[in-house]
Write an enzyme that holds these catalytic residues in place. Sequence first.
Site, PDB file in Angstrom:
ATOM      1  N   CYS A 160       7.769   4.710   4.060  1.00 24.46           N
ATOM      2  CA  CYS A 160       7.275   4.309   2.730  1.00 24.46           C
ATOM      3  C   CYS A 160       6.851   5.483   1.863  1.00 24.46           C
ATOM      4  O   CYS A 160       6.534   5.303   0.698  1.00 24.46           O
ATOM      5  CB  CYS A 160       6.113   3.340   2.893  1.00 24.46           C
ATOM      6  SG  CYS A 160       6.487   2.095   4.116  1.00 24.46           S
ATOM      7  N   HIS A 299      -1.503   3.190  -2.644  1.00 26.50           N
ATOM      8  CA  HIS A 299      -0.417   2.681  -1.809  1.00 26.50           C
ATOM      9  C   HIS A 299      -0.557   1.152  -1.759  1.00 26.50           C
ATOM     10  O   HIS A 299       0.414   0.441  -1.950  1.00 26.50           O
ATOM     11  CB  HIS A 299      -0.484   3.310  -0.419  1.00 26.50           C
ATOM     12  CG  HIS A 299       0.706   2.991   0.421  1.00 26.50           C
ATOM     13  ND1 HIS A 299       1.987   3.266   0.018  1.00 26.50           N
ATOM     14  CD2 HIS A 299       0.812   2.390   1.636  1.00 26.50           C
ATOM     15  CE1 HIS A 299       2.837   2.861   0.947  1.00 26.50           C
ATOM     16  NE2 HIS A 299       2.159   2.319   1.939  1.00 26.50           N
ATOM     17  N   GLU A 310      -7.227   2.624   3.190  1.00 27.65           N
ATOM     18  CA  GLU A 310      -7.040   3.420   1.970  1.00 27.65           C
ATOM     19  C   GLU A 310      -8.319   3.446   1.129  1.00 27.65           C
ATOM     20  O   GLU A 310      -8.695   4.481   0.571  1.00 27.65           O
ATOM     21  CB  GLU A 310      -5.863   2.891   1.128  1.00 27.65           C
ATOM     22  CG  GLU A 310      -5.583   3.787  -0.081  1.00 27.65           C
ATOM     23  CD  GLU A 310      -4.329   3.400  -0.864  1.00 27.65           C
ATOM     24  OE1 GLU A 310      -3.789   2.293  -0.622  1.00 27.65           O
ATOM     25  OE2 GLU A 310      -3.906   4.197  -1.722  1.00 27.65           O
ATOM     26  N   LYS A 330       1.998  -2.879  -6.555  1.00 24.73           N
ATOM     27  CA  LYS A 330       2.851  -3.611  -5.605  1.00 24.73           C
ATOM     28  C   LYS A 330       2.658  -5.125  -5.721  1.00 24.73           C
ATOM     29  O   LYS A 330       3.546  -5.893  -5.356  1.00 24.73           O
ATOM     30  CB  LYS A 330       2.558  -3.164  -4.171  1.00 24.73           C
ATOM     31  CG  LYS A 330       3.143  -1.795  -3.831  1.00 24.73           C
ATOM     32  CD  LYS A 330       3.022  -1.500  -2.343  1.00 24.73           C
ATOM     33  CE  LYS A 330       3.650  -0.172  -1.954  1.00 24.73           C
ATOM     34  NZ  LYS A 330       2.855   1.003  -2.354  1.00 24.73           N
ATOM     35  N   HIS A 335       6.740  -4.130  -2.209  1.00 22.20           N
ATOM     36  CA  HIS A 335       6.799  -2.825  -1.550  1.00 22.20           C
ATOM     37  C   HIS A 335       8.250  -2.369  -1.468  1.00 22.20           C
ATOM     38  O   HIS A 335       9.026  -2.915  -0.689  1.00 22.20           O
ATOM     39  CB  HIS A 335       6.171  -2.936  -0.164  1.00 22.20           C
ATOM     40  CG  HIS A 335       5.910  -1.609   0.489  1.00 22.20           C
ATOM     41  ND1 HIS A 335       6.553  -0.452   0.102  1.00 22.20           N
ATOM     42  CD2 HIS A 335       5.072  -1.252   1.490  1.00 22.20           C
ATOM     43  CE1 HIS A 335       6.123   0.554   0.848  1.00 22.20           C
ATOM     44  NE2 HIS A 335       5.216   0.093   1.691  1.00 22.20           N
ATOM     45  N   PHE A 394       4.918   4.382   7.516  1.00 16.29           N
ATOM     46  CA  PHE A 394       4.915   4.178   8.963  1.00 16.29           C
ATOM     47  C   PHE A 394       5.229   5.515   9.641  1.00 16.29           C
ATOM     48  O   PHE A 394       5.989   6.328   9.114  1.00 16.29           O
ATOM     49  CB  PHE A 394       5.980   3.144   9.358  1.00 16.29           C
ATOM     50  CG  PHE A 394       5.472   1.722   9.354  1.00 16.29           C
ATOM     51  CD1 PHE A 394       4.197   1.408   8.913  1.00 16.29           C
ATOM     52  CD2 PHE A 394       6.292   0.691   9.800  1.00 16.29           C
ATOM     53  CE1 PHE A 394       3.736   0.098   8.926  1.00 16.29           C
ATOM     54  CE2 PHE A 394       5.839  -0.627   9.810  1.00 16.29           C
ATOM     55  CZ  PHE A 394       4.568  -0.918   9.367  1.00 16.29           C
TER      56      PHE A 394
END
Lengths: 411, 88
Positions: A160, A299, A310, A330, A335, A394
Site C-alpha cells: 500500500c 493512511h 496511526e 479513503k 483503498h 503490508f
Amino acid sequence: MHRVVVTGLGVIAPVGRNPSEFFDGLIAARSGIRPVASETIPQPHSLVAGQIDFDPSRYFLAHQAAQLDRATQFALAAASDAIVDASLELTEQQALRTGVYWGTGLGGATSIEESYRNFFVGNGRVRPTAVVMGMNNAAAGQISITYGFRGPVLNLSTACSSSASAIGEAYRAIRGGYADVIVAGGSEALVTLGNLMAWDAMRAIAHADPFDPSRSCKPFSANRVGLVLGEGAGALVLERSDWAVRRGSHIYAEIVGYGNTSDAFNISKPDSAGQVRAMRLALAEAELMPDEIDYVNAHGTATQIGDVVETNALKEVFAERSRPWVSSTKALHGHLMGASGAVEMVASVMALEHGIVPPTAHLDVSDPSCDLDYVPNEARSRELRAVMSNSFGFGGMNAVLIARRLPRIVR
Amino acid sequence: MDQGTMETLNEIKSLAAKQFGGESDLIDENAPVDRLGIDSLGFLEFLFELEDHFDISIPQERIAHVRTLNDLATAIDSLLAKKQATAN
C-alpha cells in the site's frame, strides 16, 4: 542538491476521472464506493468497492486496449493527464534525463487472474499477451514507451505504500541529479473475484453498509468495519525547480521531505514506532517543525487496529497544542492499494493549492481511541503551509511525503 | 490461387479488420504484416484468434516464414487440409 517541484497532476479514481472532478468530489464528500457488480461476483454477496466507470475507447484503439491490463490503462490515462497538465514537451536530449518511477501492488492482476481462470477452468488456452500484461512493471514500461522517456525507470512494489515510495524515490533522484523530470505515481486494479475473495478471507474488508453501501468505509469512526478496495491511478510530474521556473510552468508545490522506514514487526499488523520514524525522517529532511504541517492526509484505511496505530503515531509526532488537521479520503475512494499513495498525494497537493482540506467522510461515531481532529464530514478552508501524506503497507513498509507551498518569490 | 485459399484469405482479412480496425477490402494481403500496423505481439494475438476461429493449432515452424496475410492463408489452408485428412 536540486529542489523538486510538482508541475503536473493526473488522477483516475472512483470519485473522479481527472484532478478537478476528483478534488471537487472529495470536498463535496461524494462517495465512489458501490456494490460489486454481479459480472465480477456471480454468487450473492455483500461486497463493495471503489469502482471507476472506465471507457477504454476514450483513450485507446481497441487493439491497443486489448494489450493493456486495466491497471495499465488507468496508469496511461493518469500519466497522460499529468503530462498534458505540465505542458511537457521534451527535446531528444531532455528525454534522456526524463524518467518514470511507478508503484503498484499487484501490477496486471486482472490479466493474470483471467489467464489462470481460462487455463484451469476455461478453454485451457493462455493468451500470448498474458506475460506482458500481467507483469508488475508493465505500466512503467508503457508510459515510458508512449512518451519516449529514456531516463531512469523503476517499478516499486511495497504493497500500500508502493506509489508513495515511487514519488519519494523520484524526488530523491531529481534532487541528487540523476534525472531532471520524472513522471511518478502508481496504478492498481484489484476489483476482481479472486482478489476480493482473498481480502475477504483475511476478514479485512468491510461488507456493504446495510443502509447505504456508499458509506461502507468509515475511517476513524467507532463503527468502522474494515477497508474497502478501490481501483485507479495517480500521476505527478516532478521536475527540477530551476527547470520549471525557466520554462514558466505552473508550480503546484515543492516536494521537500520523504521518510521511508520498515516496522520490522509483523507482515500485516502495523506498528506506530515505524510510522513515527518515517514521519520524523520526512520532517527532518524538509527542515520543518511538526507545527508547520497544517494537514495530514492519513493512511486511514478504516480497519479496527490500523486507525488506532496511526492515531497514536500522529500523537507522538505532533505535540498536543499544535496538531494538524488529519483526514482520510479513503472513505470516499476506497483503498487503492499500490495506487493509493499517488492518488492521495494528488489530493494533498490540491488541498495545498486551494487551501481546502477534504473531510473524513462517514465519521459519525467518535472512538475514544481515535481522538484527533479528523475534519469529520465537512471540508474546511484555510491557507496551508505544508502537507504530509502517509502510506503504510503490508510488510510494515512506511512511506511519508511532505509538500509545501513555494515561497511567492520563486512562484 | 484456388477457391479455398481465397475463402480463407477473406476470412483472415475480415478478422484482421475486426481486430486492428479498418476495412477488410482495403487490406493488402501481399504487404508485410508490420506494414499493416501490426506489431509482433499484435501478430501473436492475431494467430491466437485464428487458432480459435479455424479450430486448428498453428505450429511455430509453419509461421516462421510468414510475412504477409497471403502467406498466412496458405499456411492455414494446408493445416485445414491436414485436419480434414486426419478426420477422414
